[in-house]
Design a protein around this motif. Structure first.
Motif, short mmCIF file in Angstrom:
data_model
loop_
_atom_site.label_atom_id
_atom_site.label_comp_id
_atom_site.label_asym_id
_atom_site.label_seq_id
_atom_site.Cartn_x
_atom_site.Cartn_y
_atom_site.Cartn_z
N ARG A 471 0.75 -1.18 0.11
CA ARG A 471 0.14 -0.13 -0.07
C ARG A 471 0.87 1.24 -0.01
NH1 ARG A 471 -3.54 1.24 5.16
NH2 ARG A 471 -1.56 1.71 5.99
N TYR A 472 0.33 2.12 -0.75
CA TYR A 472 1.01 3.60 -0.80
C TYR A 472 -0.13 4.57 -0.28
CZ TYR A 472 3.16 7.83 -1.82
OH TYR A 472 3.56 9.16 -1.99
N SER A 473 0.28 5.24 0.52
CA SER A 473 -0.72 6.31 1.10
C SER A 473 -0.22 7.66 1.47
CB SER A 473 -1.58 6.13 2.30
OG SER A 473 -0.69 5.78 3.49
N GLU A 474 -0.79 8.76 1.04
CA GLU A 474 -0.16 10.08 1.26
C GLU A 474 -1.09 11.11 1.99
OE1 GLU A 474 1.48 11.57 -2.15
OE2 GLU A 474 -0.54 11.98 -3.19
N LEU A 475 -0.91 11.99 2.70
CA LEU A 475 -1.33 13.02 3.11
C LEU A 475 -0.97 14.44 3.14
CD1 LEU A 475 -4.16 13.42 5.17
CD2 LEU A 475 -2.28 13.50 6.90
N GLN A 476 -1.63 15.52 2.82
CA GLN A 476 -1.18 16.94 2.46
C GLN A 476 -2.00 17.93 3.24
OE1 GLN A 476 1.71 17.43 0.59
NE2 GLN A 476 1.76 19.28 1.61
N LEU A 477 -1.63 18.67 3.92
CA LEU A 477 -2.14 19.75 4.60
C LEU A 477 -1.87 21.12 4.16
CD1 LEU A 477 -1.97 17.34 6.97
CD2 LEU A 477 -2.92 18.97 8.58
N GLY A 478 -2.72 22.25 4.19
CA GLY A 478 -2.50 23.41 3.49
C GLY A 478 -1.33 24.14 4.27
N ASN A 494 3.74 19.17 7.16
CA ASN A 494 2.56 19.07 6.69
C ASN A 494 2.17 18.36 5.39
OD1 ASN A 494 3.83 20.99 4.83
ND2 ASN A 494 1.67 21.86 4.55
N GLY A 495 3.17 17.21 4.92
CA GLY A 495 2.95 16.63 4.19
C GLY A 495 3.79 15.43 4.23
N MET A 496 3.21 14.05 3.97
CA MET A 496 4.11 12.81 3.86
C MET A 496 3.49 11.94 3.08
SD MET A 496 2.88 10.96 7.58
CE MET A 496 3.81 9.74 6.85
N GLY A 497 4.28 10.97 2.74
CA GLY A 497 3.99 9.66 2.11
C GLY A 497 4.25 8.16 2.82
N SER A 520 7.60 5.66 6.43
CA SER A 520 7.16 6.97 6.29
C SER A 520 8.13 7.91 5.72
CB SER A 520 6.75 7.60 7.81
OG SER A 520 5.88 6.61 8.31
N TYR A 521 7.84 8.83 4.70
CA TYR A 521 8.55 9.85 4.06
C TYR A 521 7.96 11.22 4.25
CZ TYR A 521 9.78 5.36 1.39
OH TYR A 521 9.82 4.30 0.96
N TYR A 522 8.80 12.09 4.84
CA TYR A 522 8.29 13.32 5.26
C TYR A 522 8.86 14.39 4.23
CZ TYR A 522 7.64 10.69 9.49
OH TYR A 522 7.43 9.76 10.27
N ASP A 523 7.96 15.34 3.88
CA ASP A 523 8.44 16.43 2.89
C ASP A 523 9.37 17.29 3.51
OD1 ASP A 523 6.41 15.46 1.35
OD2 ASP A 523 5.10 17.13 1.57
N THR A 524 9.44 17.65 4.93
CA THR A 524 10.46 18.23 5.67
C THR A 524 10.68 17.66 6.87
OG1 THR A 524 8.55 19.50 6.97
CG2 THR A 524 9.42 20.42 4.83
N PRO A 525 11.84 17.72 7.41
CA PRO A 525 12.52 16.87 8.53
C PRO A 525 11.52 17.02 9.81
CG PRO A 525 14.28 18.20 7.62
CD PRO A 525 12.88 18.68 6.98
N VAL A 526 11.37 15.87 10.13
CA VAL A 526 10.21 15.78 11.49
C VAL A 526 11.25 15.66 12.73
CG1 VAL A 526 8.49 14.33 12.70
CG2 VAL A 526 8.33 15.16 10.45
N GLN A 527 10.88 16.07 13.91
CA GLN A 527 11.49 15.94 15.16
C GLN A 527 11.15 14.70 15.96
OE1 GLN A 527 12.19 19.49 17.78
NE2 GLN A 527 12.05 18.18 19.58
N LEU A 528 12.12 13.60 15.84
CA LEU A 528 11.85 12.39 16.24
C LEU A 528 12.15 12.35 17.80
CD1 LEU A 528 12.87 10.05 13.42
CD2 LEU A 528 10.63 10.84 13.73
N ASN A 529 13.07 13.07 18.19
CA ASN A 529 13.33 13.30 19.68
C ASN A 529 14.01 14.75 19.70
OD1 ASN A 529 16.20 13.08 19.24
ND2 ASN A 529 15.77 10.84 19.26
N GLU A 530 14.64 15.14 20.71
CA GLU A 530 15.14 16.52 20.95
C GLU A 530 16.48 16.84 20.14
OE1 GLU A 530 15.89 17.51 25.07
OE2 GLU A 530 13.56 17.53 25.54
N ASN A 531 17.10 15.74 19.99
CA ASN A 531 18.28 15.63 18.96
C ASN A 531 18.09 14.98 17.50
OD1 ASN A 531 19.42 17.01 21.48
ND2 ASN A 531 19.58 15.11 22.42
N LEU A 532 17.13 14.65 17.35
CA LEU A 532 16.99 13.80 16.11
C LEU A 532 15.98 14.62 15.20
CD1 LEU A 532 17.93 11.62 13.96
CD2 LEU A 532 16.60 9.97 15.35
N ARG A 533 16.38 14.89 13.95
CA ARG A 533 15.29 15.25 13.02
C ARG A 533 15.58 14.42 11.90
NH1 ARG A 533 15.38 20.28 11.03
NH2 ARG A 533 13.20 20.71 10.75
N SER A 534 14.48 13.83 11.27
CA SER A 534 14.84 12.91 9.95
C SER A 534 13.67 13.22 9.17
CB SER A 534 14.54 11.70 10.68
OG SER A 534 14.78 10.69 9.51
#
Length: 548
Positions: A471-478, A494-497, A520-534
């Motif tokens: 399955r492939y799914s995606e979501l995009q918020l304005g 605000n966007g990912m696949g 999960s693939y993020y359009d911009t880096p997401v903070q997974l913990n205080e020292n890690l963005r991916s």
């Protein structure tokens, strides 16, 4: 001599007088026919009277025989109970020999046979049956146990009354990568334990009451509704139930999913279950399914904080269902759904998650899923909201294909500032493909019966049913949500696949194992913990499920 002559003359005079007095038959033909018809009616009345007497005698004889049979049955049952007590008493006597069942008198099997056949033999049927001819209390005894695709329960012999029990138990083992995410934590979780009570009270009323314990660890009401089965083309349901928006939500329940959970849009923006009144049914020989209703419109939890209602509708068509020309397209589904309403009471939006539905909101739920967007503490939902969705689903042979496109608008505002709710658009979609390697055929997403179950307790060592899926799914918020300060763009996206690849192993009709690799693939880096963005993260997911 003279006396004899005198006697002969007297007799002759009497005969002549009698002949003169005898009425002559009417010469008119119509009068003769009338007399014949009257005689025929009299004969027919005499036959009917004889038939009525025979019927009354038969009914009287049947009643006497039934009473005699009842008396005989009660006598034999008393003998049977007495002998059973004697056998039980003698069998527990350590000094005396026990009495075997073979030594019981012939009256015992005769009593058992009378128990089985008494009512069937003497209960009237056909034209002679009537309300008054049924034995009092018979309806209370017409029950039988059931177990199978409809669960375990009891029903009357005429199917007018049913009570069924079902159980759903799911256990997850999740491994997140990277493993140092906050709050997502690898470990064991219980996403759902459900107990269903359902059935019907006469053929007109179906009912369902179910309770659930989810990741939050609290037992609460899941569904509670009554479905009035007026006609397959028009039914009315009221109570708490699934809201008919989105094929991913409304068509099949969680126990029949291809992947462990729903795709991104319904996972985070689905209406879930609500209280309302809904009309639904199937038209055109089952080729069109519809549902339309009004619901309380809340987004999370059980309490309704709104003062208005949402209008929700759903249409699904199977245009080739009865087609002989295109048999491969018989289970092609096409449809649309949507809703429109108002969020009157301010409500804090929940975090956006990848592997658990948004209505779950406590520490345990937060640890069970990666988060890709958290709203500002001052943000709240308020104002109008609406959504549309279009779907296609196709089931042929062992193949399942499902796809849906969704779009919605919700209005958000920030506390402590001007009350001007901002409309934020949301878009989502998913494409899901699955295929049975072991030869099972599907026509929808429902119970799967493996051709060769794996059940060693029954000396069945087959492979079960094995289904591969992707399955492939995606979501995009304005982008409006970042510009308005509803969320921090430096921490969230605000966007990912998202992709899910794995297999389902159906050991039996009631046991299912999911194996899933979710990335999960993020359009911009997401903070997974205080020292890690991916820009991405992974989840290795095993789910065990029991459902009957």
């Amino acid at each position: 001599m003279r006396s004899q002559l005198f006697l002969a003359l007297a007799l002759g005079c009497i005969a002549i007088g009698a002949a003169a007095e005898e009425p002559k038959p009417p010469r008119d033909p119509a009068a003769r026919r009338a007399r014949t018809d009257a005689e025929a009616v009299d004969a027919r009345l005499r036959e009917l009277e004889a038939m009525n007497r025979a019927i009354l005698e038969r009914l009287d004889r049947s009643e006497r025989e039934r009473e005699a049979a009842d008396e005989r049955y009660r006598s034999l049952e008393g003998k049977y109970d007495e002998l059973r007590r004697r056998v039980s008493a003698e069998g527990t006597d350590e000094e005396g020999p026990g009495t075997s069942l073979e030594a019981l008198p012939d009256a015992v099997p005769e009593a058992v046979e009378a128990r089985r056949s008494n009512r069937a033999e003497y209960e009237p049927s056909g034209d002679l049956a009537s309300e008054g001819s049924r034995r009092p209390g018979v309806e209370d005894l017409d029950l039988q146990g059931i177990f199978g695709s409809e669960g375990f329960g009891f029903k009357s012999l005429d199917d007018e009354y049913q009570l069924r029990f079902r159980v759903l138990d799911q256990t997850d083992f999740k491994v997140f990568s990277p493993g140092n995410q906050v709050p997502a934590t690898s470990g064991l979780y219980i996403p759902r334990v459900r107990i269903y009570f359902e059935g019907n009270l006469t053929r007109l009323f179906d009912y369902e009451v179910s309770i659930q314990r989810s990741v939050e660890g609290v037992w609460d009401l899941l569904d509670g509704n009554v479905d009035i089965n007026i006609d397959p083309r028009f039914r009315l349901k009221f109570g708490r139930t699934l809201v008919p928006y989105s094929y991913d939500w409304y068509d099949h329940l969680e126990q029949y999913f291809i992947t462990p959970e729903r795709s991104l849009f319904p996972l985070n923006f689905g209406l879930s279950r609500s209280v309302g009144l809904m009309a639904h049914g199937r038209l055109f020989d089952g080729r069109l399914q519809y549902a339309v209703g009004g619901f309380d419109g809340h987004l999370v939890g059980l309490a309704d904080d709104n003062t208005t209602r949402d209008v929700v509708s759903y249409i699904n068509t199977r245009p080739f269902l009865r087609s002989e020309e295109f048999p491969l397209l018989r289970d092609l589904n096409l449809g649309i759904s949507g809703y429109m309403g108002q969020q009157i009471a301010p409500q804090a939006p929940l975090p956006m998650r990848t592997s658990i539905q948004s209505s779950e909101n406590d520490e345990a739920a937060a640890r069970a899923s990666s988060v890709f967007l958290e709203w500002d503490d001052r943000a709240f939902l308020l104002g109008g909201h609406s959504a549309l969705a279009a779907h296609i689903a196709w089931y042929v042979g062992g193949l399942s294909f499902e796809a849906e496109w969704q779009g919605s608008r919700d209005r958000y505002a920030l506390s402590g500032g001007p009350l001007h709710p901002l409309s934020v658009p949301v878009k989502g979609n998913h494409f899901t493909l699955a295929y049975f390697l072991t030869g099972e055929k599907v026509r929808d997403r429902s119970r799967v019966d493996p051709l060769h179950p794996f059940d060693p307790a029954k000396h069945s060592w087959g492979p079960g049913a094995i289904e591969l899926f992707a399955r492939y799914s995606e979501l995009q918020l304005g982008d409006e949500l970042f510009r308005a300060g509803l969320a921090d763009p430096n921490k969230w996206t605000n966007g990912m696949g998202m992709t899910d690849i794995g297999l389902n192993w159906y050991l039996t009709s009631y046991i299912k194992i999911y194996l899933d690799w979710q990335r999960s693939y993020y359009d911009t880096p997401v903070q997974l913990n205080e020292n890690l963005r991916s820009l991405r993260n992974d989840l290795f997911w095993i789910r065990g499920q029991l459902y009957y």
